[in-house]
Design a protein around this motif. Sequence first.
Motif, PDB file in Angstrom:
ATOM      1  N   ASN A  94       0.852  -1.191   0.000  1.00 27.61           N
ATOM      2  CA  ASN A  94       0.000   0.000   0.000  1.00 27.61           C
ATOM      3  C   ASN A  94       0.887   1.240   0.000  1.00 27.61           C
ATOM      4  OD1 ASN A  94      -1.806   2.077   0.480  1.00 27.61           O
ATOM      5  ND2 ASN A  94      -2.945   0.990   2.050  1.00 27.61           N
ATOM      6  N   PRO A  95       0.862   2.048  -1.075  1.00 26.36           N
ATOM      7  CA  PRO A  95       1.718   3.238  -1.129  1.00 26.36           C
ATOM      8  C   PRO A  95       1.320   4.306  -0.126  1.00 26.36           C
ATOM      9  CG  PRO A  95       0.210   3.206  -2.997  1.00 26.36           C
ATOM     10  CD  PRO A  95       0.071   1.885  -2.307  1.00 26.36           C
ATOM     11  N   LEU A  96       0.150   4.163   0.516  1.00 23.34           N
ATOM     12  CA  LEU A  96      -0.281   5.128   1.519  1.00 23.34           C
ATOM     13  C   LEU A  96       0.129   4.713   2.929  1.00 23.34           C
ATOM     14  CD1 LEU A  96      -3.880   5.969   0.239  1.00 23.34           C
ATOM     15  CD2 LEU A  96      -1.771   7.248  -0.134  1.00 23.34           C
ATOM     16  N   ALA A  97       0.786   3.565   3.056  1.00 29.77           N
ATOM     17  CA  ALA A  97       1.243   3.120   4.376  1.00 29.77           C
ATOM     18  C   ALA A  97       2.481   3.915   4.781  1.00 29.77           C
ATOM     19  CB  ALA A  97       1.562   1.631   4.348  1.00 29.77           C
ATOM     20  N   ASP A  98       2.654   4.096   6.082  1.00 24.37           N
ATOM     21  CA  ASP A  98       3.843   4.785   6.585  1.00 24.37           C
ATOM     22  C   ASP A  98       4.195   4.187   7.945  1.00 24.37           C
ATOM     23  OD1 ASP A  98       2.052   5.861   8.379  1.00 24.37           O
ATOM     24  OD2 ASP A  98       2.687   7.928   8.104  1.00 24.37           O
ATOM     25  N   PRO A  99       5.303   4.617   8.566  1.00 22.69           N
ATOM     26  CA  PRO A  99       5.721   4.007   9.838  1.00 22.69           C
ATOM     27  C   PRO A  99       4.713   4.141  10.969  1.00 22.69           C
ATOM     28  CG  PRO A  99       7.537   5.206   8.859  1.00 22.69           C
ATOM     29  CD  PRO A  99       6.328   5.517   8.034  1.00 22.69           C
ATOM     30  N   TYR A 100       3.716   5.019  10.798  1.00 13.84           N
ATOM     31  CA  TYR A 100       2.763   5.215  11.877  1.00 13.84           C
ATOM     32  C   TYR A 100       1.466   4.442  11.655  1.00 13.84           C
ATOM     33  CZ  TYR A 100       5.944   9.083  12.766  1.00 13.84           C
ATOM     34  OH  TYR A 100       7.073   9.846  13.001  1.00 13.84           O
ATOM     35  N   SER A 264      13.295  12.202  18.630  1.00 13.35           N
ATOM     36  CA  SER A 264      12.904  13.424  17.913  1.00 13.35           C
ATOM     37  C   SER A 264      11.463  13.845  18.151  1.00 13.35           C
ATOM     38  CB  SER A 264      13.104  13.225  16.407  1.00 13.35           C
ATOM     39  OG  SER A 264      12.214  12.257  15.896  1.00 13.35           O
ATOM     40  N   GLY A 265      10.657  12.982  18.761  1.00 11.94           N
ATOM     41  CA  GLY A 265       9.230  13.258  18.821  1.00 11.94           C
ATOM     42  C   GLY A 265       8.561  12.783  17.534  1.00 11.94           C
ATOM     43  N   VAL A 266       7.298  13.119  17.371  1.00  9.96           N
ATOM     44  CA  VAL A 266       6.513  12.632  16.236  1.00  9.96           C
ATOM     45  C   VAL A 266       6.746  13.531  15.026  1.00  9.96           C
ATOM     46  CG1 VAL A 266       4.210  12.076  15.397  1.00  9.96           C
ATOM     47  CG2 VAL A 266       4.779  11.704  17.807  1.00  9.96           C
ATOM     48  N   ILE A 267       7.278  12.942  13.957  1.00  6.74           N
ATOM     49  CA  ILE A 267       7.535  13.673  12.709  1.00  6.74           C
ATOM     50  C   ILE A 267       6.834  12.924  11.586  1.00  6.74           C
ATOM     51  CG2 ILE A 267       9.293  14.517  11.116  1.00  6.74           C
ATOM     52  CD1 ILE A 267      11.244  14.556  13.445  1.00  6.74           C
ATOM     53  N   GLY A 268       5.784  13.499  11.056  1.00  4.34           N
ATOM     54  CA  GLY A 268       4.974  12.819  10.067  1.00  4.34           C
ATOM     55  C   GLY A 268       5.395  13.064   8.637  1.00  4.34           C
ATOM     56  N   PHE A 269       4.847  12.269   7.741  1.00  2.00           N
ATOM     57  CA  PHE A 269       4.938  12.388   6.281  1.00  2.00           C
ATOM     58  C   PHE A 269       6.283  11.971   5.690  1.00  2.00           C
ATOM     59  CE2 PHE A 269       1.229  15.052   6.975  1.00  2.00           C
ATOM     60  CZ  PHE A 269       0.424  14.679   5.921  1.00  2.00           C
ATOM     61  N   VAL A 270       7.310  11.779   6.498  1.00  2.00           N
ATOM     62  CA  VAL A 270       8.606  11.390   5.939  1.00  2.00           C
ATOM     63  C   VAL A 270       8.524   9.986   5.346  1.00  2.00           C
ATOM     64  CG1 VAL A 270      11.063  11.060   6.387  1.00  2.00           C
ATOM     65  CG2 VAL A 270       9.811  12.847   7.602  1.00  2.00           C
ATOM     66  N   GLY A 271       8.055   9.030   6.151  1.00  2.00           N
ATOM     67  CA  GLY A 271       7.939   7.658   5.672  1.00  2.00           C
ATOM     68  C   GLY A 271       6.845   7.467   4.652  1.00  2.00           C
ATOM     69  N   LEU A 272       5.959   8.441   4.513  1.00  2.00           N
ATOM     70  CA  LEU A 272       4.883   8.362   3.533  1.00  2.00           C
ATOM     71  C   LEU A 272       5.328   8.909   2.183  1.00  2.00           C
ATOM     72  CD1 LEU A 272       1.837   7.726   3.109  1.00  2.00           C
ATOM     73  CD2 LEU A 272       1.380  10.107   3.723  1.00  2.00           C
ATOM     74  N   VAL A 273       5.929  10.101   2.202  1.00  2.00           N
ATOM     75  CA  VAL A 273       6.265  10.802   0.970  1.00  2.00           C
ATOM     76  C   VAL A 273       7.537  10.266   0.324  1.00  2.00           C
ATOM     77  CG1 VAL A 273       6.964  13.026   0.023  1.00  2.00           C
ATOM     78  CG2 VAL A 273       5.075  12.913   1.634  1.00  2.00           C
ATOM     79  N   VAL A 274       8.589  10.085   1.108  1.00  2.00           N
ATOM     80  CA  VAL A 274       9.908   9.785   0.527  1.00  2.00           C
ATOM     81  C   VAL A 274       9.927   8.472  -0.272  1.00  2.00           C
ATOM     82  CG1 VAL A 274      12.325   9.292   1.062  1.00  2.00           C
ATOM     83  CG2 VAL A 274      11.170  11.204   2.180  1.00  2.00           C
ATOM     84  N   PRO A 275       9.505   7.320   0.310  1.00  2.00           N
ATOM     85  CA  PRO A 275       9.541   6.089  -0.501  1.00  2.00           C
ATOM     86  C   PRO A 275       8.652   6.172  -1.743  1.00  2.00           C
ATOM     87  CG  PRO A 275       9.237   5.576   1.822  1.00  2.00           C
ATOM     88  CD  PRO A 275       9.032   7.046   1.679  1.00  2.00           C
ATOM     89  N   HIS A 276       7.520   6.859  -1.618  1.00  2.00           N
ATOM     90  CA  HIS A 276       6.618   7.000  -2.758  1.00  2.00           C
ATOM     91  C   HIS A 276       7.289   7.818  -3.864  1.00  2.00           C
ATOM     92  CE1 HIS A 276       2.583   6.614  -4.451  1.00  2.00           C
ATOM     93  NE2 HIS A 276       2.688   7.858  -4.862  1.00  2.00           N
ATOM     94  N   VAL A 278      10.566   8.251  -4.298  1.00  2.00           N
ATOM     95  CA  VAL A 278      11.686   7.457  -4.829  1.00  2.00           C
ATOM     96  C   VAL A 278      11.176   6.390  -5.790  1.00  2.00           C
ATOM     97  CG1 VAL A 278      13.498   5.809  -4.204  1.00  2.00           C
ATOM     98  CG2 VAL A 278      13.193   7.895  -2.857  1.00  2.00           C
ATOM     99  N   ARG A 279      10.063   5.759  -5.455  1.00  2.00           N
ATOM    100  CA  ARG A 279       9.491   4.728  -6.331  1.00  2.00           C
ATOM    101  C   ARG A 279       9.104   5.316  -7.686  1.00  2.00           C
ATOM    102  NH1 ARG A 279       5.773   3.591  -3.321  1.00  2.00           N
ATOM    103  NH2 ARG A 279       6.773   1.969  -2.068  1.00  2.00           N
ATOM    104  N   LEU A 280       8.562   6.533  -7.694  1.00  2.00           N
ATOM    105  CA  LEU A 280       8.189   7.176  -8.949  1.00  2.00           C
ATOM    106  C   LEU A 280       9.412   7.471  -9.810  1.00  2.00           C
ATOM    107  CD1 LEU A 280       5.456   9.720  -7.760  1.00  2.00           C
ATOM    108  CD2 LEU A 280       5.109   7.591  -9.013  1.00  2.00           C
ATOM    109  N   ILE A 288      16.663  -1.105  -5.044  1.00  2.00           N
ATOM    110  CA  ILE A 288      17.080   0.284  -5.253  1.00  2.00           C
ATOM    111  C   ILE A 288      16.302   1.227  -4.337  1.00  2.00           C
ATOM    112  CG2 ILE A 288      17.298   2.142  -6.949  1.00  2.00           C
ATOM    113  CD1 ILE A 288      17.465   0.025  -9.120  1.00  2.00           C
ATOM    114  N   ILE A 289      15.004   0.961  -4.161  1.00  2.00           N
ATOM    115  CA  ILE A 289      14.157   1.847  -3.363  1.00  2.00           C
ATOM    116  C   ILE A 289      14.672   1.985  -1.938  1.00  2.00           C
ATOM    117  CG2 ILE A 289      11.872   2.065  -2.294  1.00  2.00           C
ATOM    118  CD1 ILE A 289      10.679   0.894  -4.837  1.00  2.00           C
ATOM    119  N   ILE A 290      15.062   0.869  -1.319  1.00  2.00           N
ATOM    120  CA  ILE A 290      15.443   0.897   0.100  1.00  2.00           C
ATOM    121  C   ILE A 290      16.684   1.756   0.349  1.00  2.00           C
ATOM    122  CG2 ILE A 290      16.310  -0.530   1.993  1.00  2.00           C
ATOM    123  CD1 ILE A 290      14.277  -2.662   1.099  1.00  2.00           C
ATOM    124  N   PRO A 291      17.814   1.546  -0.354  1.00  2.00           N
ATOM    125  CA  PRO A 291      18.975   2.404  -0.075  1.00  2.00           C
ATOM    126  C   PRO A 291      18.777   3.858  -0.485  1.00  2.00           C
ATOM    127  CG  PRO A 291      19.443   0.901  -1.898  1.00  2.00           C
ATOM    128  CD  PRO A 291      18.150   0.459  -1.290  1.00  2.00           C
TER     129      PRO A 291
END
Length: 344
Positions: A94-100, A264-276, A278-280, A288-291
């Motif tokens: 699911n491309p909308l999944a993130d660490p949270y 760091s506290g709660v920081i959103g959207f990083v795990g959601l936006v970045v892999p998506h 990079v995949r594009l 390749i996506i992971i590194p």
Amino acid sequence: MKAKLFAYGGGALMLLLLSVTLSLSFGSAQVPIGDVWRILFHAIPGIGDSIQPDWSPSDESIILKVRLSRVVLAILVGASLAIAGAGFQAVLRNPLADPYTLGVASGASVGAAFIILFGLQTFIGQWSIPVVAFTTGMTTLFIVYKLASTQGKSQLETLILSGVVVQAFLGAFVSFMVSLSGEVVNEILYWLMGSLSMRNWDYSLLLLPYLGVVVVILIGFSRSLNLLALGERQAAHLGVHVERTKLIVLVVSTLVTAAAVSVSGVIGFVGLVVPHLVRLIVGPDYRIIIPISTIVGGIYVLWADTIARIALSPREIPLGVVTAIIGAPFFAYLLNKHKHKSRG
């Protein structure tokens, strides 16, 4: 694949080095970029002896003792959240999944809010909040996975639903503690919005081992994640131990997320936006996506933290606010672009 990885990886590393140099030069005290490079090289044993220190001692102190530790921590936090996002998106398909997604942030927030509410921030020194936040974050994953498991197996829909339910419950619990917090309400809210201020090198040293181990594990599972994208049944026929792969990737992704959130506290959207993103750019190959996501995540949080430092200087904007302001519209643009592409 290797040529593609070296090309994208080299470009990402060059961008990271440029970002570090620019970030170190920005702040209330401006330091020329040339001086930043020479100060950094001067601090390296063996190389620094050949460089004549003609800059002011205050500039060197600002770069090495104040900004550099924060820059390194920003890179590590961003890399941790981005690689965790790549792991979650691969396993949950699911491309909308993130660490949270599975409530890790809410679990960590409960622990941090509890410590702050009852004034226990120093019961084991500066590590009180990180240790408790990490423990409650990992406990949340255990609860979610137990709720979603039937005879040792978990369905993706059940796993996500369990995460949503637990996250909603813990979020309500955090709100309840905020309502009781009185004088410390600002401290709790500031942690919930994320920040890297007042963090020394110890926090980077705490996070680095987790990130290193998770990078190695996820790269090792990258081929299995590629096969898992075909579907669980097809992946099993091709020799993938589906349940074991899912469990290991979810656990290590949650592990590094909890470690990052704890410092760091709660920081959103990083795990959601970045892999998506990079995949594009690089395609669907997780080898390749992971590194690349790891590097780009560091760049993303580094620039977000730089903006947080300088936008309203001398006041500082919470880092989570900046990542949300940048990430939400950008992700909306990506979704809209993907929607039109699908229709075409």
